[in-house]
Every structure is written in structure tokens, then in C-alpha cells.
Write a protein that holds these residues in place. Structure first.
Motif, PDB file in Angstrom:
ATOM      1  N   HIS A   1      11.133   0.050  -0.708  1.00  0.00           N
ATOM      2  CA  HIS A   1      10.042  -0.839  -1.122  1.00  0.00           C
ATOM      3  C   HIS A   1       9.320  -1.447   0.084  1.00  0.00           C
ATOM      4  O   HIS A   1       8.172  -1.885  -0.046  1.00  0.00           O
ATOM      5  CB  HIS A   1      10.587  -1.950  -2.016  1.00  0.00           C
ATOM      6  N   ASP A   2       9.969  -1.448   1.241  1.00  0.00           N
ATOM      7  CA  ASP A   2       9.301  -1.917   2.461  1.00  0.00           C
ATOM      8  C   ASP A   2       8.140  -0.995   2.839  1.00  0.00           C
ATOM      9  O   ASP A   2       7.219  -1.414   3.561  1.00  0.00           O
ATOM     10  CB  ASP A   2      10.295  -1.987   3.618  1.00  0.00           C
TER      11      ASP A   2
ATOM     12  N   TYR B   1      -2.404   2.845  -4.761  1.00  0.00           N
ATOM     13  CA  TYR B   1      -0.954   2.827  -4.585  1.00  0.00           C
ATOM     14  C   TYR B   1      -0.615   3.682  -3.366  1.00  0.00           C
ATOM     15  O   TYR B   1      -1.124   4.796  -3.218  1.00  0.00           O
ATOM     16  CB  TYR B   1      -0.247   3.384  -5.822  1.00  0.00           C
TER      17      TYR B   1
ATOM     18  N   GLU C   1       6.225   0.599   0.547  1.00  0.00           N
ATOM     19  CA  GLU C   1       5.459   0.778  -0.686  1.00  0.00           C
ATOM     20  C   GLU C   1       4.461  -0.370  -0.827  1.00  0.00           C
ATOM     21  O   GLU C   1       4.781  -1.522  -0.576  1.00  0.00           O
ATOM     22  CB  GLU C   1       6.423   0.778  -1.878  1.00  0.00           C
ATOM     23  N   LYS C   2       3.242  -0.025  -1.250  1.00  0.00           N
ATOM     24  CA  LYS C   2       2.234  -1.058  -1.478  1.00  0.00           C
ATOM     25  C   LYS C   2       1.432  -0.712  -2.725  1.00  0.00           C
ATOM     26  O   LYS C   2       0.863   0.381  -2.832  1.00  0.00           O
ATOM     27  CB  LYS C   2       1.291  -1.189  -0.284  1.00  0.00           C
TER      28      LYS C   2
ATOM     29  N   ASP D   1      -1.110   8.298  -0.556  1.00  0.00           N
ATOM     30  CA  ASP D   1      -2.053   7.179  -0.676  1.00  0.00           C
ATOM     31  C   ASP D   1      -3.015   7.551  -1.799  1.00  0.00           C
ATOM     32  O   ASP D   1      -3.865   8.433  -1.635  1.00  0.00           O
ATOM     33  CB  ASP D   1      -2.790   6.977   0.646  1.00  0.00           C
TER      34      ASP D   1
ATOM     35  N   ASP E   1      -0.307  -8.693  -8.968  1.00  0.00           N
ATOM     36  CA  ASP E   1       0.837  -7.943  -8.448  1.00  0.00           C
ATOM     37  C   ASP E   1       1.146  -6.815  -9.424  1.00  0.00           C
ATOM     38  O   ASP E   1       1.747  -7.043 -10.472  1.00  0.00           O
ATOM     39  CB  ASP E   1       2.053  -8.857  -8.293  1.00  0.00           C
TER      40      ASP E   1
ATOM     41  N   GLN F   1      -1.637  -2.157  -5.279  1.00  0.00           N
ATOM     42  CA  GLN F   1      -2.728  -3.102  -5.468  1.00  0.00           C
ATOM     43  C   GLN F   1      -3.668  -2.520  -6.514  1.00  0.00           C
ATOM     44  O   GLN F   1      -3.605  -1.319  -6.801  1.00  0.00           O
ATOM     45  CB  GLN F   1      -3.455  -3.357  -4.145  1.00  0.00           C
TER      46      GLN F   1
END
Length: 299
Positions: free
Chosen positions: A138-139, A148, A141-142, A159, A40, A144
């Protein structure tokens, strides 16, 4: 009788030994085929963890991550540019350092901002980040490993993915919007001694550099003695779309149509630094294609 006693003792001992022997070993667990999926990148991005969530490879030089703002252009919401609790961003810097232990820490060089709307004033003159910044949830936002993605409240999507020294940014804008990418070349986390930008519309290229450093320069044990430059970072960005407009700025002076600018911010804070610096922007026609791909390399 003696043989019976010995036989009984042998049987008892055999039973005891049998009970004490361990059961057959269980089958080993299946190997994890995608260990990075358990990571995470947002861990440590609040509560003084001093981490950032953006795209970076192990030991990578480029680390493309947001610079969040709490309303002060000469500061950032977190030690390394990002604070989970502050959901407003003014750019996506190409370099970061984890765990600096001071605020701000270091780097955050060349923040690049997808901006929806006409560029009618110098972004450097926006000292409270009221115009050329955007909120996000934040909903949307991703994070990994190595990638990002965030959708901003403006409707633009960033992206970001990277290799060791290069990255690819996929920027999506609302259809028929006035779409821009702002290159805030002088706006490193600690400021800059010098910066430059050069825009080449014929080759769809933006190049430049920043002379910066001042690691932890705001700490009391660093002070003015630490407000000095340590390195110059260079970048080259190329695009799959032609530029519909371009321009630069120096301090509060916006220069539409210009292709070059230079000037640093200095390493002071607050009013002694606000409104200083340089940068440039390129714009895109989104009437038929809303996706813009940018490849960027640093050295």
C-alpha cells in the motif's frame, strides 16, 4: 423625580436590548476549490464495504480497478475484486459495481495484467495465481478520483486514468525486462459464458469481448438459476509501441504467435471452473523505452 425614573428605565432597557443583539455575522468560509481532493477512494474497500478504489468518473461506464487474489482463480479477494487486506493482484478489470452486497458481485470484466517475465504457460492453467500475479505494498499505491496508480513487487507500474467510456493506461516495466500485458478476457468476477480476443500486430491493436453476467450468482438465493449471461462487453485497445511478441491461450493450451482465441469459463466455482477460459498477450521491447501507453475503449 418621575422623569428621572423613566429615564433610568429607558437606559436600562436600552442596555439590555443592546446586550441581547447578536454580534455581527462572521465572514463566510472560503469556497472549496478542489472538493475531489478530500475524497478517499479506499474507503469501504475492507470490512465488507464492497467498494473498489480504481479510476472511474461519476456515472462512468469504465471503472478500471484491481482484481486481488487470495490464491483462487475462480474467486477474488473482495466482493468487487479488491480487498485492502489482500495485497496480491492478477489484473486490472475495466468494469466494476460498487456496493453489490454479495461475493463476488458483478463485472470485473477484461482484467489486464502487466507481467514481467516470459510467458511460458497458459495463465488460465495458473489456477492458484502463483505465476501470473504479483504482490504489492500500500506504500506504493495511490488512489484518487479518476486515477489509480500502483507499483507491483515485480517492478511493473500501472497508472490508470479514465473518461466516461475510455481509459489510458501508462505501464512502466523494468529496463531490459521481458514485458507483457495479459488480456484475461474470460476471467470476469463471476466467470463467463463466452469470450474472444483478436491481436493485430500491424496496427498495434487488441480487440475482443466477453459474454457474462451472473450477478451475485454464488448466493444461496441465486444459485444455478442466476448463472446466466446478461450482457456482452466489447473492448478496443491501441498502443504507442509495436509488439515484440504475441500469443493466445485456451484452457491450458498456450499458443505463441497466435492472434485469436475464444472460450468462456462458465459460471461454476472451484474445480468446476478452474483452468477454463481464454486470453492473449502482447510483449514489448524495453531495451530503450520502458514506458508503454495503452488507450482502451469499451461498449
Amino acid at each position: 423625580m418621575k422623569r428621572l425614573v423613566i429615564g433610568g428605565l429607558a437606559a436600562a432597557m436600552t442596555g439590555t436590548l443592546t446586550a441581547a443583539l447578536p454580534a455581527a455575522a462572521a465572514a463566510p468560509p472560503a469556497p472549496v476549490t478542489a472538493p475531489a481532493s478530500y475524497v478517499d477512494p479506499l474507503i469501504g474497500s475492507s470490512g465488507g464495504g464492497n467498494t473498489y478504489p480504481g479510476a472511474v468518473r461519476p456515472f462512468g461506464m469504465i471503472s478500471w480497478s484491481p482484481t486481488n487474489t487470495a490464491g483462487d482463480q475462480t474467486n477474488a479477494a473482495g466482493a468487487n475484486g479488491y480487498s485492502y487486506d489482500t495485497t496480491r493482484v492478477r489484473g486490472f478489470g475495466l468494469t466494476h459495481v460498487n456496493g453489490a452486497g454479495c461475493h463476488p458481485g458483478a463485472a470485473g470484466d477484461i482484467p489486464i495484467m502487466p507481467f514481467v517475465g516470459a510467458v511460458t504457460s497458459s495463465p488460465t492453467a495458473d489456477v492458484k495465481d502463483q505465476i501470473y500475479a504479483s504482490g504489492f505494498s500500500h506504500d506504493n499505491e495511490k488512489a484518487q478520483p479518476g486515477r489509480y496508480t500502483v507499483k507491483l513487487d515485480s517492478g511493473a507500474i500501472a497508472d490508470l486514468s479514465v473518461t466516461t467510456r475510455a481509459g489510458v493506461g501508462e505501464f512502466t516495466f523494468p529496463k531490459d525486462s521481458v514485458a507483457n500485458l495479459l488480456f484475461r478476457v474470460s476471467n470476469s468476477l463471476n466467470g463467463s459464458e463466452d469470450a474472444e480476443i483478436h491481436i493485430d500486430p500491424a496496427h498495434r491493436t487488441v480487440t475482443g469481448s466477453v459474454l457474462t453476467g451472473a450477478f451475485c450468482s454464488r448466493r444461496a438465493n441465486g444459485g444455478t438459476n442466476n448463472r446466466k449471461s446478461y450482457y456482452r462487453l466489447h473492448f478496443v485497445a491501441t498502443f504507442d509501441h509495436a509488439f515484440s511478441r504475441n500469443g493466445t491461450w485456451v484452457a491450458s493450451d498456450l499458443r505463441p504467435g497466435s492472434t485469436s482465441a475464444e472460450g468462456g469459463e462458465g459460471y461454476a466455482t472451484g474445480a468446476d471452473r478452474a483452468g477454463r477460459g481464454s486470453g492473449g498477450y502482447v510483449s514489448f521491447d524495453t531495451s530503450s523505452d520502458t514506458d508503454v501507453r495503452m488507450k482502451v475503449g469499451i461498449s
